[in-house]
Design an enzyme around this catalytic site. Structure first.
Site, PDB file in Angstrom:
ATOM      1  N   LYS A  14       0.981  -1.087  -0.186  1.00  0.00           N
ATOM      2  CA  LYS A  14       0.045  -0.437  -0.075  1.00  0.00           C
ATOM      3  C   LYS A  14       1.094   1.174  -0.423  1.00  0.00           C
ATOM      4  O   LYS A  14       1.022   2.150  -1.141  1.00  0.00           O
ATOM      5  CB  LYS A  14      -0.740  -0.074   1.541  1.00  0.00           C
ATOM      6  N   ARG A  89      -9.558   0.306   8.324  1.00  0.00           N
ATOM      7  CA  ARG A  89      -8.921  -0.661   8.725  1.00  0.00           C
ATOM      8  C   ARG A  89      -9.891  -1.401   9.341  1.00  0.00           C
ATOM      9  O   ARG A  89     -10.140  -2.587   9.845  1.00  0.00           O
ATOM     10  CB  ARG A  89      -7.783  -0.618   9.471  1.00  0.00           C
ATOM     11  N   ARG A 128      11.976  -5.651   5.434  1.00  0.00           N
ATOM     12  CA  ARG A 128      12.060  -4.738   5.553  1.00  0.00           C
ATOM     13  C   ARG A 128      12.215  -3.831   7.321  1.00  0.00           C
ATOM     14  O   ARG A 128      13.131  -3.171   7.597  1.00  0.00           O
ATOM     15  CB  ARG A 128      10.785  -3.464   6.218  1.00  0.00           C
ATOM     16  N   ARG A 134      11.786  -0.409  11.885  1.00  0.00           N
ATOM     17  CA  ARG A 134      10.323  -0.284  12.576  1.00  0.00           C
ATOM     18  C   ARG A 134      10.247  -1.431  13.958  1.00  0.00           C
ATOM     19  O   ARG A 134      10.082  -2.517  13.529  1.00  0.00           O
ATOM     20  CB  ARG A 134       9.146  -0.030  11.130  1.00  0.00           C
ATOM     21  N   ARG A 146      -0.019  -8.952  13.201  1.00  0.00           N
ATOM     22  CA  ARG A 146      -0.927  -7.311  12.326  1.00  0.00           C
ATOM     23  C   ARG A 146      -1.483  -8.247  11.546  1.00  0.00           C
ATOM     24  O   ARG A 146      -2.938  -7.849  10.256  1.00  0.00           O
ATOM     25  CB  ARG A 146       0.220  -6.631  11.860  1.00  0.00           C
TER      26      ARG A 146
HETATM   27  P1  B4P Z   1       4.610  -1.482   1.889  1.00  0.00           P
HETATM   28  O1  B4P Z   1       3.309  -3.441   1.830  1.00  0.00           O
HETATM   29  O2  B4P Z   1       4.558  -0.566   1.154  1.00  0.00           O
HETATM   30  O3  B4P Z   1       4.427  -1.514   3.571  1.00  0.00           O
HETATM   31  P2  B4P Z   1       2.372  -0.934   4.021  1.00  0.00           P
HETATM   32  O4  B4P Z   1       1.764  -1.760   4.074  1.00  0.00           O
HETATM   33  O5  B4P Z   1       2.374   0.321   3.430  1.00  0.00           O
HETATM   34  O6  B4P Z   1       2.618  -1.232   5.480  1.00  0.00           O
HETATM   35  P3  B4P Z   1       1.576  -1.632   6.785  1.00  0.00           P
HETATM   36  O7  B4P Z   1      -0.094  -2.291   6.707  1.00  0.00           O
HETATM   37  O8  B4P Z   1       2.865  -2.914   7.395  1.00  0.00           O
HETATM   38  O9  B4P Z   1       1.545  -0.774   7.645  1.00  0.00           O
HETATM   39  P4  B4P Z   1       0.733   0.973   8.435  1.00  0.00           P
HETATM   40  O10 B4P Z   1       2.041   1.898   8.283  1.00  0.00           O
HETATM   41  O11 B4P Z   1      -0.692   1.318   7.282  1.00  0.00           O
HETATM   42  O12 B4P Z   1       5.879  -2.497   2.302  1.00  0.00           O
HETATM   43  C1  B4P Z   1       5.962  -3.499   3.110  1.00  0.00           C
HETATM   44  C2  B4P Z   1       7.428  -3.945   2.517  1.00  0.00           C
HETATM   45  O13 B4P Z   1       7.148  -4.497   1.500  1.00  0.00           O
HETATM   46  C3  B4P Z   1       8.696  -2.980   2.279  1.00  0.00           C
HETATM   47  O14 B4P Z   1      10.028  -3.354   2.232  1.00  0.00           O
HETATM   48  C4  B4P Z   1       8.593  -2.959   0.495  1.00  0.00           C
HETATM   49  O15 B4P Z   1       9.813  -2.165  -0.183  1.00  0.00           O
HETATM   50  C5  B4P Z   1       7.862  -3.936   0.059  1.00  0.00           C
HETATM   51  N1  B4P Z   1       7.680  -4.039  -0.769  1.00  0.00           N
HETATM   52  C6  B4P Z   1       6.284  -4.049  -1.109  1.00  0.00           C
HETATM   53  N2  B4P Z   1       5.609  -4.253  -2.907  1.00  0.00           N
HETATM   54  C7  B4P Z   1       6.524  -5.232  -3.167  1.00  0.00           C
HETATM   55  C8  B4P Z   1       6.648  -5.887  -4.480  1.00  0.00           C
HETATM   56  N3  B4P Z   1       5.621  -5.856  -5.463  1.00  0.00           N
HETATM   57  N4  B4P Z   1       7.830  -7.069  -4.023  1.00  0.00           N
HETATM   58  C9  B4P Z   1       8.924  -6.762  -3.580  1.00  0.00           C
HETATM   59  N5  B4P Z   1       8.343  -6.708  -2.523  1.00  0.00           N
HETATM   60  C10 B4P Z   1       7.492  -5.346  -1.775  1.00  0.00           C
HETATM   61  O16 B4P Z   1       0.434   0.308   9.600  1.00  0.00           O
HETATM   62  C11 B4P Z   1       0.991   0.008  10.826  1.00  0.00           C
HETATM   63  C12 B4P Z   1       0.568   0.054  12.147  1.00  0.00           C
HETATM   64  O17 B4P Z   1      -0.251   1.080  12.158  1.00  0.00           O
HETATM   65  C13 B4P Z   1      -0.875  -0.980  11.723  1.00  0.00           C
HETATM   66  O18 B4P Z   1       0.061  -2.047  12.679  1.00  0.00           O
HETATM   67  C14 B4P Z   1      -1.864  -0.347  12.912  1.00  0.00           C
HETATM   68  O19 B4P Z   1      -1.141  -0.462  14.467  1.00  0.00           O
HETATM   69  C15 B4P Z   1      -1.208   0.981  12.769  1.00  0.00           C
HETATM   70  N6  B4P Z   1      -2.738   1.818  12.311  1.00  0.00           N
HETATM   71  C16 B4P Z   1      -2.184   1.990  10.685  1.00  0.00           C
HETATM   72  N7  B4P Z   1      -3.472   2.569  10.376  1.00  0.00           N
HETATM   73  C17 B4P Z   1      -4.552   2.029  11.288  1.00  0.00           C
HETATM   74  C18 B4P Z   1      -5.899   2.232  11.144  1.00  0.00           C
HETATM   75  N8  B4P Z   1      -6.623   2.718  10.111  1.00  0.00           N
HETATM   76  N9  B4P Z   1      -7.084   2.269  12.014  1.00  0.00           N
HETATM   77  C19 B4P Z   1      -5.489   1.067  13.349  1.00  0.00           C
HETATM   78  N10 B4P Z   1      -4.507   1.536  13.186  1.00  0.00           N
HETATM   79  C20 B4P Z   1      -3.860   1.742  12.614  1.00  0.00           C
END
Ligand code: B4P
Length: 192
Positions: A14, A89, A128, A134, A146
């Site tokens: 995302k 979420r 990551r 993180r 998660r």
């Molecule tokens: P991404 O996949 O981009 O990370 P993300 O989904 O945005 O992060 P996530 O869901 O974990 O965290 P968030 O900040 O929303 O990247 C992951 C890795 O994969 C990276 O290293 C990237 O380079 C790699 N990657 C991506 N695409 C790839 C591909 N095609 N091939 C290979 N590698 C690839 O949330 C963090 C925490 O915040 C949650 O656990 C929760 O506690 C809280 N939170 C956030 N929003 C909330 C909400 N709305 N409600 C309640 N709690 C919330």
């Protein structure tokens, strides 16, 4: 306005894809994960409350997150639209978002759901964790917690948008550029 939700489990791409979409479609990016990490870093009362949940791999309470989103939307009155990344979420967050957008006489245009298998998610987040610092990416048990939280509380939000005919599923495995080009195909149908 064009308002997109990027939806999917942790590690589905995302944040990665939101950065690329912003550059192409000139929308304002709202990532609740980034907003929460900023609060944690600044040691605000909200951040101190959120950190406990984040470190355990749990969702932060709805009222905290909804308040942050409201402020961010109000700070961008001139936006052409938003990309919501990691929000909503829960069903309650989805309903609140509809109400907030309704006040601006707009709504969600499309929800793009990135689909990635669990072992690939774990492997991406662990790798990551080796470089990002993180705390929630370092421990495999927290990563799996998660994913479980996503299955229990977040996955049902997809049905909320499917009922409104707004949900589009996108295969999220493959290279970052391959996934980006699949997302752009959908985005281009909106901007055509
Ligand atoms: P991404 O996949 O981009 O990370 P993300 O989904 O945005 O992060 P996530 O869901 O974990 O965290 P968030 O900040 O929303 O990247 C992951 C890795 O994969 C990276 O290293 C990237 O380079 C790699 N990657 C991506 N695409 C790839 C591909 N095609 N091939 C290979 N590698 C690839 O949330 C963090 C925490 O915040 C949650 O656990 C929760 O506690 C809280 N939170 C956030 N929003 C909330 C909400 N709305 N409600 C309640 N709690 C919330």
């Amino acid at each position: 306005m064009v308002n997109i939700v990027l939806f999917g489990p942790p590690g589905s791409g995302k944040g990665t894809q939101a950065d690329k979409l912003l550059a192409k479609y000139q929308l304002v990016h709202i990532s609740t994960g980034d907003l929460l990490r900023e609060e944690v870093e600044n040691e605000t009362p909200l951040g101190l409350e959120a950190k406990d949940f984040m470190d355990k791999g749990l969702l932060v309470p709805d009222e905290v997150v909804i308040g942050m989103i409201k402020t961010k939307i109000e700070k961008n009155p001139e936006a052409n639209g938003f990309i919501f990344d990691g929000f909503p979420r829960t069903k309650e967050q989805a309903e609140s978002l509809d109400n907030l957008l309704d006040l601006k006489s707009t709504g969600i245009t499309k929800v793009l759901q990135l689909e990635v298998g669990e072992e690939e998610l774990v492997s991406r987040l662990k790798s990551r964790g080796e470089s990002s610092g993180r705390s929630d990416d370092k421990d495999e048990n927290i990563i799996r917690q998660r994913i479980e939280e996503y299955e229990n509380k977040t996955a049902p939000v997809a049905a909320y948008y499917a009922d409104q005919d707004k949900l589009v599923k996108i295969p999220g495995e493959g290279t970052i550029d391959e996934v980006f080009s699949r997302l752009c195909q959908e985005m281009d149908t909106i901007f055509a």
